[in-house]
Design a protein around this motif. Structure first.
Motif, PDB file in Angstrom:
ATOM      1  N   ALA A  24      -6.830  38.153 -67.753  1.00 14.78           N
ATOM      2  CA  ALA A  24      -7.462  38.899 -66.659  1.00 14.78           C
ATOM      3  C   ALA A  24      -6.374  39.558 -65.826  1.00 14.78           C
ATOM      4  N   LEU A  25      -6.741  40.628 -65.182  1.00 17.94           N
ATOM      5  CA  LEU A  25      -5.836  41.357 -64.295  1.00 17.94           C
ATOM      6  C   LEU A  25      -6.304  41.118 -62.859  1.00 17.94           C
ATOM      7  N   VAL A  26      -5.413  40.614 -62.023  1.00 17.20           N
ATOM      8  CA  VAL A  26      -5.710  40.364 -60.613  1.00 17.20           C
ATOM      9  C   VAL A  26      -4.874  41.323 -59.786  1.00 17.20           C
ATOM     10  N   SER A  27      -5.518  42.079 -58.910  1.00 15.14           N
ATOM     11  CA  SER A  27      -4.781  43.017 -58.067  1.00 15.14           C
ATOM     12  C   SER A  27      -5.305  42.935 -56.636  1.00 15.14           C
ATOM     13  N   VAL A  28      -4.402  43.195 -55.706  1.00 14.21           N
ATOM     14  CA  VAL A  28      -4.740  43.219 -54.283  1.00 14.21           C
ATOM     15  C   VAL A  28      -4.305  44.578 -53.744  1.00 14.21           C
ATOM     16  N   SER A  29      -5.215  45.225 -53.028  1.00 17.34           N
ATOM     17  CA  SER A  29      -4.920  46.554 -52.492  1.00 17.34           C
ATOM     18  C   SER A  29      -5.479  46.692 -51.089  1.00 17.34           C
ATOM     19  N   ARG A  30      -5.034  47.727 -50.398  1.00 23.91           N
ATOM     20  CA  ARG A  30      -5.596  48.042 -49.085  1.00 23.91           C
ATOM     21  C   ARG A  30      -6.970  48.661 -49.310  1.00 23.91           C
ATOM     22  N   ALA A  31      -7.931  48.254 -48.510  1.00 26.48           N
ATOM     23  CA  ALA A  31      -9.294  48.747 -48.686  1.00 26.48           C
ATOM     24  C   ALA A  31      -9.445  50.190 -48.241  1.00 26.48           C
ATOM     25  N   ASP A  32      -8.669  50.612 -47.244  1.00 27.19           N
ATOM     26  CA  ASP A  32      -8.869  51.956 -46.698  1.00 27.19           C
ATOM     27  C   ASP A  32      -8.341  53.062 -47.598  1.00 27.19           C
ATOM     28  N   ASP A  33      -7.156  52.889 -48.158  1.00 33.23           N
ATOM     29  CA  ASP A  33      -6.589  53.962 -48.978  1.00 33.23           C
ATOM     30  C   ASP A  33      -6.334  53.564 -50.430  1.00 33.23           C
ATOM     31  N   GLY A  34      -6.614  52.306 -50.782  1.00 32.68           N
ATOM     32  CA  GLY A  34      -6.447  51.868 -52.168  1.00 32.68           C
ATOM     33  C   GLY A  34      -5.013  51.618 -52.585  1.00 32.68           C
ATOM     34  N   THR A  35      -4.075  51.613 -51.648  1.00 41.93           N
ATOM     35  CA  THR A  35      -2.681  51.346 -51.974  1.00 41.93           C
ATOM     36  C   THR A  35      -2.556  49.932 -52.527  1.00 41.93           C
ATOM     37  N   GLN A  36      -2.004  49.817 -53.712  1.00 39.51           N
ATOM     38  CA  GLN A  36      -1.867  48.510 -54.352  1.00 39.51           C
ATOM     39  C   GLN A  36      -0.689  47.754 -53.751  1.00 39.51           C
ATOM     40  N   LEU A  37      -0.956  46.521 -53.315  1.00 44.47           N
ATOM     41  CA  LEU A  37       0.089  45.684 -52.742  1.00 44.47           C
ATOM     42  C   LEU A  37       0.717  44.771 -53.789  1.00 44.47           C
ATOM     43  N   PHE A  38      -0.106  44.255 -54.694  1.00 43.35           N
ATOM     44  CA  PHE A  38       0.404  43.321 -55.696  1.00 43.35           C
ATOM     45  C   PHE A  38      -0.567  43.280 -56.872  1.00 43.35           C
ATOM     46  N   GLN A  39      -0.013  43.029 -58.049  1.00 41.50           N
ATOM     47  CA  GLN A  39      -0.834  42.933 -59.260  1.00 41.50           C
ATOM     48  C   GLN A  39      -0.185  41.921 -60.199  1.00 41.50           C
ATOM     49  N   LEU A  40      -1.010  41.119 -60.840  1.00 41.14           N
ATOM     50  CA  LEU A  40      -0.480  40.209 -61.848  1.00 41.14           C
ATOM     51  C   LEU A  40      -1.501  40.032 -62.964  1.00 41.14           C
ATOM     52  N   THR A  41      -0.977  39.680 -64.115  1.00 46.71           N
ATOM     53  CA  THR A  41      -1.820  39.386 -65.274  1.00 46.71           C
ATOM     54  C   THR A  41      -1.799  37.888 -65.475  1.00 46.71           C
ATOM     55  N   VAL A  42      -2.968  37.309 -65.632  1.00 46.12           N
ATOM     56  CA  VAL A  42      -3.083  35.866 -65.830  1.00 46.12           C
ATOM     57  C   VAL A  42      -3.645  35.600 -67.228  1.00 46.12           C
ATOM     58  N   ASN A  43      -3.086  34.615 -67.901  1.00 46.65           N
ATOM     59  CA  ASN A  43      -3.537  34.228 -69.240  1.00 46.65           C
ATOM     60  C   ASN A  43      -3.897  32.752 -69.252  1.00 46.65           C
ATOM     61  N   TRP A  44      -4.803  32.392 -70.126  1.00 53.84           N
ATOM     62  CA  TRP A  44      -5.191  31.004 -70.316  1.00 53.84           C
ATOM     63  C   TRP A  44      -5.556  30.807 -71.773  1.00 53.84           C
ATOM     64  N   GLN A  45      -5.500  29.569 -72.192  1.00 51.23           N
ATOM     65  CA  GLN A  45      -5.818  29.243 -73.574  1.00 51.23           C
ATOM     66  C   GLN A  45      -7.322  29.042 -73.702  1.00 51.23           C
ATOM     67  N   GLU A  46      -7.900  29.733 -74.659  1.00 45.72           N
ATOM     68  CA  GLU A  46      -9.336  29.599 -74.937  1.00 45.72           C
ATOM     69  C   GLU A  46      -9.560  28.346 -75.781  1.00 45.72           C
ATOM     70  N   VAL A  47     -10.703  27.732 -75.582  1.00 43.43           N
ATOM     71  CA  VAL A  47     -11.065  26.564 -76.375  1.00 43.43           C
ATOM     72  C   VAL A  47     -12.061  26.998 -77.445  1.00 43.43           C
ATOM     73  N   THR A  48     -11.760  26.655 -78.686  1.00 41.47           N
ATOM     74  CA  THR A  48     -12.653  27.013 -79.795  1.00 41.47           C
ATOM     75  C   THR A  48     -13.744  25.953 -79.905  1.00 41.47           C
ATOM     76  N   PRO A  49     -14.858  26.281 -80.556  1.00 44.80           N
ATOM     77  CA  PRO A  49     -15.968  25.348 -80.674  1.00 44.80           C
ATOM     78  C   PRO A  49     -15.593  24.007 -81.329  1.00 44.80           C
ATOM     79  N   HIS A  50     -14.625  23.997 -82.237  1.00 47.74           N
ATOM     80  CA  HIS A  50     -14.250  22.743 -82.886  1.00 47.74           C
ATOM     81  C   HIS A  50     -13.188  21.976 -82.094  1.00 47.74           C
ATOM     82  N   GLY A  51     -12.889  22.411 -80.865  1.00 44.91           N
ATOM     83  CA  GLY A  51     -11.998  21.683 -79.980  1.00 44.91           C
ATOM     84  C   GLY A  51     -10.540  22.010 -80.142  1.00 44.91           C
ATOM     85  N   GLY A  52     -10.163  22.999 -80.938  1.00 42.74           N
ATOM     86  CA  GLY A  52      -8.763  23.302 -81.206  1.00 42.74           C
ATOM     87  C   GLY A  52      -8.140  24.231 -80.290  1.00 42.74           C
TER      88      GLY A  52
END
Length: 142
Positions: free
Chosen positions: A114-142
């Motif tokens: 997922a992409l998480v970003s924070v910006s100013r509401a009035d002009d849309g200036t981006q203050l910070f952005q990061l990409t977050v990753n996580w491990q998905e769980v498969t149906p067989h538990g692997g």
């Protein structure tokens, strides 16, 4: 004998003008430094809010509904957003800052993103952005 009064007056006038110029420059520097300080403080707070949202997303394995339940905010079609006022307290309306999290594609079926970003509401200036990753769980538990 000529009076030296006009020469003294000119000298004092020049000194006052030099002082006024120096004062104006110092004032501009103070205003610039205050703006930089406010921008840095806002960016620091944006980093903290984005990191909190990223940790919640990792814990919820990208489930935006669970993330919204944990931190609040609102859900759109495919994004989660939280509005913050000027003191960085969550608000429903009249936000000064806006955090947005939207799902991404990591290219690996076992890795959510997922992409998480924070910006100013009035002009849309981006203050910070990061990409977050996580491990998905498969149906067989692997």
């Amino acid at each position: 004998m000529r009076s030296k009064a006009p020469l003294a007056m000119i000298e004092q006038t020049v000194m006052v003008l030099v002082f006024a110029l120096a004062a104006a420059l110092c004032l501009q520097v103070f205003v610039w430094c205050d703006r930089q300080s406010r921008d840095s403080a806002a960016r620091d707070q944006a980093v903290l809010c984005a990191q909190s949202a990223a940790e919640v997303l990792k814990h919820c394995r990208g489930d935006l509904t669970q993330a919204r339940a944990a931190l609040g905010g609102s859900l759109d079609e495919d994004s989660w957003s939280i509005g913050y006022d000027s003191l960085w307290s969550p608000v429903q309306e009249g936000a000064s800052y806006l955090l947005t999290a939207s799902p991404g594609n990591s290219g690996d079926p076992l890795l959510g993103q997922a992409l998480v970003s924070v910006s100013r509401a009035d002009d849309g200036t981006q203050l910070f952005q990061l990409t977050v990753n996580w491990q998905e769980v498969t149906p067989h538990g692997g």
